[in-house]
Design a protein around this motif. Structure first.
Motif, PDB file in Angstrom:
ATOM      1  N   VAL A   9       0.813  -1.230   0.000  1.00 16.45           N
ATOM      2  CA  VAL A   9       0.000   0.000   0.000  1.00 16.45           C
ATOM      3  C   VAL A   9       0.838   1.268   0.000  1.00 16.45           C
ATOM      4  O   VAL A   9       0.387   2.307  -0.475  1.00 16.45           O
ATOM      5  CB  VAL A   9      -0.975   0.037   1.206  1.00 16.45           C
ATOM      6  CG1 VAL A   9      -2.074  -0.987   1.051  1.00 16.45           C
ATOM      7  CG2 VAL A   9      -0.232  -0.168   2.533  1.00 16.45           C
ATOM      8  N   TYR A  10       2.070   1.211   0.545  1.00 10.93           N
ATOM      9  CA  TYR A  10       2.908   2.417   0.582  1.00 10.93           C
ATOM     10  C   TYR A  10       3.755   2.543  -0.681  1.00 10.93           C
ATOM     11  O   TYR A  10       4.422   3.536  -0.894  1.00 10.93           O
ATOM     12  CB  TYR A  10       3.824   2.399   1.818  1.00 10.93           C
ATOM     13  CG  TYR A  10       4.576   1.096   1.985  1.00 10.93           C
ATOM     14  CD1 TYR A  10       5.702   0.822   1.238  1.00 10.93           C
ATOM     15  CD2 TYR A  10       4.120   0.114   2.865  1.00 10.93           C
ATOM     16  CE1 TYR A  10       6.367  -0.377   1.355  1.00 10.93           C
ATOM     17  CE2 TYR A  10       4.782  -1.091   2.995  1.00 10.93           C
ATOM     18  CZ  TYR A  10       5.909  -1.326   2.239  1.00 10.93           C
ATOM     19  OH  TYR A  10       6.570  -2.521   2.347  1.00 10.93           O
ATOM     20  N   CYS A  11       3.757   1.497  -1.513  1.00 13.79           N
ATOM     21  CA  CYS A  11       4.657   1.456  -2.671  1.00 13.79           C
ATOM     22  C   CYS A  11       3.923   1.714  -3.979  1.00 13.79           C
ATOM     23  O   CYS A  11       4.385   2.479  -4.814  1.00 13.79           O
ATOM     24  CB  CYS A  11       5.361   0.102  -2.710  1.00 13.79           C
ATOM     25  SG  CYS A  11       6.518  -0.113  -4.072  1.00 13.79           S
TER      26      CYS A  11
ATOM     27  N   THR B 248      17.257  -5.104  -7.518  1.00 13.42           N
ATOM     28  CA  THR B 248      16.024  -4.829  -6.816  1.00 13.42           C
ATOM     29  C   THR B 248      14.939  -4.612  -7.871  1.00 13.42           C
ATOM     30  O   THR B 248      15.084  -5.014  -9.019  1.00 13.42           O
ATOM     31  CB  THR B 248      16.256  -3.638  -5.844  1.00 13.42           C
ATOM     32  OG1 THR B 248      15.024  -3.233  -5.289  1.00 13.42           O
ATOM     33  CG2 THR B 248      16.924  -2.445  -6.497  1.00 13.42           C
ATOM     34  N   GLY B 249      13.825  -4.025  -7.477  1.00 13.55           N
ATOM     35  CA  GLY B 249      12.757  -3.826  -8.444  1.00 13.55           C
ATOM     36  C   GLY B 249      11.739  -2.830  -7.897  1.00 13.55           C
ATOM     37  O   GLY B 249      12.096  -2.025  -7.024  1.00 13.55           O
ATOM     38  N   GLY B 250      10.534  -3.031  -8.218  1.00 16.14           N
ATOM     39  CA  GLY B 250       9.750  -4.196  -8.512  1.00 16.14           C
ATOM     40  C   GLY B 250      10.280  -5.427  -7.786  1.00 16.14           C
ATOM     41  O   GLY B 250      11.105  -5.327  -6.905  1.00 16.14           O
ATOM     42  N   GLU B 251       9.793  -6.561  -8.173  1.00 19.12           N
ATOM     43  CA  GLU B 251      10.303  -7.781  -7.557  1.00 19.12           C
ATOM     44  C   GLU B 251      11.342  -8.394  -8.501  1.00 19.12           C
ATOM     45  O   GLU B 251      10.981  -8.935  -9.559  1.00 19.12           O
ATOM     46  CB  GLU B 251       9.145  -8.750  -7.270  1.00 19.12           C
ATOM     47  CG  GLU B 251       9.584 -10.085  -6.737  1.00 19.12           C
ATOM     48  CD  GLU B 251      10.643  -9.986  -5.628  1.00 19.12           C
ATOM     49  OE1 GLU B 251      10.521  -9.144  -4.729  1.00 19.12           O
ATOM     50  OE2 GLU B 251      11.627 -10.747  -5.695  1.00 19.12           O
TER      51      GLU B 251
ATOM     52  N   VAL C 149      15.157  -9.215   2.773  1.00 19.17           N
ATOM     53  CA  VAL C 149      13.770  -9.622   2.525  1.00 19.17           C
ATOM     54  C   VAL C 149      12.850  -8.612   3.211  1.00 19.17           C
ATOM     55  O   VAL C 149      13.024  -8.319   4.401  1.00 19.17           O
ATOM     56  CB  VAL C 149      13.490 -11.037   3.066  1.00 19.17           C
ATOM     57  CG1 VAL C 149      12.037 -11.433   2.792  1.00 19.17           C
ATOM     58  CG2 VAL C 149      14.440 -12.052   2.432  1.00 19.17           C
ATOM     59  N   SER C 150      11.896  -8.084   2.470  1.00 17.12           N
ATOM     60  CA  SER C 150      10.965  -7.109   3.033  1.00 17.12           C
ATOM     61  C   SER C 150       9.827  -7.832   3.722  1.00 17.12           C
ATOM     62  O   SER C 150       9.194  -8.714   3.127  1.00 17.12           O
ATOM     63  CB  SER C 150      10.423  -6.212   1.922  1.00 17.12           C
ATOM     64  OG  SER C 150      11.500  -5.606   1.267  1.00 17.12           O
ATOM     65  N   LEU C 151       9.596  -7.463   4.960  1.00 17.73           N
ATOM     66  CA  LEU C 151       8.542  -8.109   5.750  1.00 17.73           C
ATOM     67  C   LEU C 151       8.089  -7.092   6.784  1.00 17.73           C
ATOM     68  O   LEU C 151       8.873  -6.708   7.650  1.00 17.73           O
ATOM     69  CB  LEU C 151       9.133  -9.359   6.439  1.00 17.73           C
ATOM     70  CG  LEU C 151       8.198 -10.196   7.297  1.00 17.73           C
ATOM     71  CD1 LEU C 151       7.113 -10.839   6.452  1.00 17.73           C
ATOM     72  CD2 LEU C 151       8.987 -11.290   8.036  1.00 17.73           C
TER      73      LEU C 151
ATOM     74  N   VAL D 205       8.592   5.553   5.889  1.00 19.89           N
ATOM     75  CA  VAL D 205       7.908   5.712   4.599  1.00 19.89           C
ATOM     76  C   VAL D 205       8.471   6.935   3.871  1.00 19.89           C
ATOM     77  O   VAL D 205       8.657   7.978   4.482  1.00 19.89           O
ATOM     78  CB  VAL D 205       6.395   5.933   4.843  1.00 19.89           C
ATOM     79  CG1 VAL D 205       5.726   6.491   3.598  1.00 19.89           C
ATOM     80  CG2 VAL D 205       5.726   4.653   5.242  1.00 19.89           C
ATOM     81  N   MET D 206       8.753   6.783   2.598  1.00 19.67           N
ATOM     82  CA  MET D 206       9.265   7.923   1.820  1.00 19.67           C
ATOM     83  C   MET D 206       8.221   8.350   0.782  1.00 19.67           C
ATOM     84  O   MET D 206       7.529   7.500   0.213  1.00 19.67           O
ATOM     85  CB  MET D 206      10.561   7.525   1.101  1.00 19.67           C
ATOM     86  CG  MET D 206      11.657   7.161   2.068  1.00 19.67           C
ATOM     87  SD  MET D 206      13.116   6.542   1.217  1.00 19.67           S
ATOM     88  CE  MET D 206      13.589   5.201   2.296  1.00 19.67           C
ATOM     89  N   PRO D 207       8.142   9.645   0.540  1.00 16.42           N
ATOM     90  CA  PRO D 207       7.083  10.164  -0.350  1.00 16.42           C
ATOM     91  C   PRO D 207       7.411   9.985  -1.823  1.00 16.42           C
ATOM     92  O   PRO D 207       7.752  10.927  -2.518  1.00 16.42           O
ATOM     93  CB  PRO D 207       7.031  11.653   0.035  1.00 16.42           C
ATOM     94  CG  PRO D 207       8.418  11.966   0.523  1.00 16.42           C
ATOM     95  CD  PRO D 207       8.968  10.715   1.117  1.00 16.42           C
TER      96      PRO D 207
HETATM   97  N1  SAM Z   1      10.045  -5.962  -4.177  1.00 18.89           N
HETATM   98  C1  SAM Z   1      11.228  -5.965  -3.417  1.00 18.89           C
HETATM   99  C2  SAM Z   1      10.938  -5.786  -1.948  1.00 18.89           C
HETATM  100  O1  SAM Z   1       9.811  -5.439  -1.595  1.00 18.89           O
HETATM  101  O2  SAM Z   1      11.861  -5.975  -1.168  1.00 18.89           O
HETATM  102  C3  SAM Z   1      12.266  -4.939  -3.861  1.00 18.89           C
HETATM  103  C4  SAM Z   1      11.782  -3.595  -4.248  1.00 18.89           C
HETATM  104  S1  SAM Z   1      11.023  -2.652  -2.930  1.00 18.89           S
HETATM  105  C5  SAM Z   1      10.616  -1.156  -3.806  1.00 18.89           C
HETATM  106  C6  SAM Z   1      12.425  -2.235  -1.949  1.00 18.89           C
HETATM  107  C7  SAM Z   1      12.127  -1.738  -0.552  1.00 18.89           C
HETATM  108  O3  SAM Z   1      11.508  -0.468  -0.651  1.00 18.89           O
HETATM  109  C8  SAM Z   1      11.194  -2.619   0.264  1.00 18.89           C
HETATM  110  O4  SAM Z   1      11.799  -2.891   1.525  1.00 18.89           O
HETATM  111  C9  SAM Z   1       9.973  -1.757   0.456  1.00 18.89           C
HETATM  112  O5  SAM Z   1       9.351  -2.031   1.679  1.00 18.89           O
HETATM  113  C10 SAM Z   1      10.532  -0.375   0.369  1.00 18.89           C
HETATM  114  N2  SAM Z   1       9.599   0.662  -0.035  1.00 18.89           N
HETATM  115  C11 SAM Z   1       8.752   0.686  -1.093  1.00 18.89           C
HETATM  116  N3  SAM Z   1       8.092   1.845  -1.159  1.00 18.89           N
HETATM  117  C12 SAM Z   1       8.527   2.598  -0.117  1.00 18.89           C
HETATM  118  C13 SAM Z   1       8.227   3.909   0.358  1.00 18.89           C
HETATM  119  N4  SAM Z   1       7.370   4.706  -0.256  1.00 18.89           N
HETATM  120  N5  SAM Z   1       8.880   4.337   1.478  1.00 18.89           N
HETATM  121  C14 SAM Z   1       9.781   3.545   2.114  1.00 18.89           C
HETATM  122  N6  SAM Z   1      10.105   2.311   1.706  1.00 18.89           N
HETATM  123  C15 SAM Z   1       9.485   1.833   0.612  1.00 18.89           C
END
Ligand code: SAM
Ligand code: SF4
Length: 336
Positions: free
Chosen positions: A32-34, A71-74, A126-128, A196-198
């Motif tokens: 939801v934040y991405c 990184t990505g995306g996934e 790993v994002s969790l 969270v980043m904008p």
């Molecule tokens: N899909 C992979 C993952 O979720 O780890 C790699 C890409 S994801 C964009 C990389 C990291 O950015 C993740 O840890 C995610 O939680 C974080 N992330 C995504 N949007 C963000 C936001 N607006 N502010 C802070 N962290 C964010």
């Protein structure tokens, strides 16, 4: 002994030794934040091929890059990504790179962990954001917690070092972060908590509602754990502490409450070959055109020229007066 190449310095004297490559903007989750749930992704025709991504990585290595993070995306849903990982992993094995790492949501790890290890990957993030199944589904919209936990288990069994990344989300996981620190301790995992980043439009969601300053998180965690200052730095933005009770490291990434730019050593390339010199600024260089029009020489020149205008830092703000994204692109474009 492999000769080390002197890295390029940016205008502020920072050596640029770390490249992050977003290999796809696509993802099997919709956090939801991405992203918004109905994200429009780039047409596949605009993406660099796996071979082109490798050429780009190699040209960065030629000007001093020692560490590459995919990184990505996934990243693990990009077709044939293992080819790129294997080829870069071979450069780690031969000493031309210090490390190849991956940031993943963990969904593909059960099937890919052994291949990643064999390719030369030793550490992954790993994002969790939660250990609660329903909350996990609410945050990721499409994700399945058990699949990710199985993936983490598979990665540990394969021999990969894992760091858990959790985004602090007000009213969603704030009461759970202490339990996650304890869980990471029980499973021998380091952890980093991120503000969270904008970045990018996220549909109906409001970032002011999501934003939780880590100063508050740290104060609360200090009531439960003994957080000791440590000198450990990865060259990244996290400030690390040691949790005395678990012995594990706990990092805090605080782009909003504590500017992390002074030690920045990195630049980011998107899956279309746009080079962003700063996560929080819009200035970029089109390396895809440089690669396709100018070959190696043109590409090297474009990389050097772009790093020559790396800005001092970002100016992220989230408050009631600043609810719009600081940059229009999503984190999934530049990959965090
Ligand atoms: N899909 C992979 C993952 O979720 O780890 C790699 C890409 S994801 C964009 C990389 C990291 O950015 C993740 O840890 C995610 O939680 C974080 N992330 C995504 N949007 C963000 C936001 N607006 N502010 C802070 N962290 C964010
Ligand atoms: Fe996908 Fe990672 Fe963004 Fe979640 S944070 S939507 S897993 S890219």
């Amino acid at each position: 002994m492999v000769p080390t190449i002197s890295p390029i310095l940016d205008p502020f004297g920072r050596p640029i030794t770390y490249l992050r490559v977003s290999v796809t903007d696509r993802c099997d989750f919709r956090c939801v934040y991405c992203m918004a749930e109905n994200m429009t992704f780039l047409p596949k025709s605009e993406l660099l091929s796996i071979e082109e991504l490798e050429v780009l990585c190699r040209r960065f290595m030629a000007v001093g890059t020692r560490k590459i993070r995919l990184t990505g995306g996934e990243p693990l849903v990009r077709r044939n990504i293992l080819t790129l990982i294997r080829n870069l992993g071979a450069e780690v094995k031969s000493g031309h790179l210090d490390e190849i790492t991956i940031t993943t949501n963990g969904s593909q790890l059960s099937k890919m962990a052994d291949d990643l290890y064999d390719a030369g990957v030793r550490r992954i993030n790993v994002s969790l954001d939660t250990l609660n199944k329903d909350k996990f589904r609410a945050i990721t919209r499409w994700g399945d917690l058990n699949q990710v936990l199985d993936g983490i288990h598979a990665a540990k069994t394969a021999g990969l070092d894992i760091k858990i990344n959790a985004v602090a989300l007000k009213g969603i996981n704030d009461n759970e972060l202490g339990d996650m620190v304890a869980w990471c301790g029980d499973h021998d995992l380091d952890m980093t908590i991120i503000e969270v980043m904008p970045m990018g439009d996220i549909g109906g969601e409001n970032r002011v509602d999501q934003y939780l300053p880590l100063s508050e998180v740290k104060t609360k965690l200090s009531q439960r754990f003994t957080l000791q200052e440590v000198d450990y730095r990865t060259g990244g933005p996290a400030r690390y502490m040691r949790v005395a009770e678990t012995g594990r490291r706990l990092g805090f990434i605080t782009p909003l409450t504590h500017n992390f730019c002074e030690s920045c050593n990195r630049v980011r390339v998107t899956c279309t070959g746009m080079l962003y010199m700063c996560l929080g600024q819009d200035d970029s260089a089109n390396l895809r055109d440089a690669l396709r029009d100018g070959g190696t020489e043109g590409l090297d020149a474009a990389i050097v020229e772009a790093i020559g205008r790396k800005p001092k830092g970002h100016d992220f703000i989230i408050d009631r007066d600043h609810t719009d994204p600081a940059v229009a692109r999503h984190m999934s474009v530049t990959g965090g």
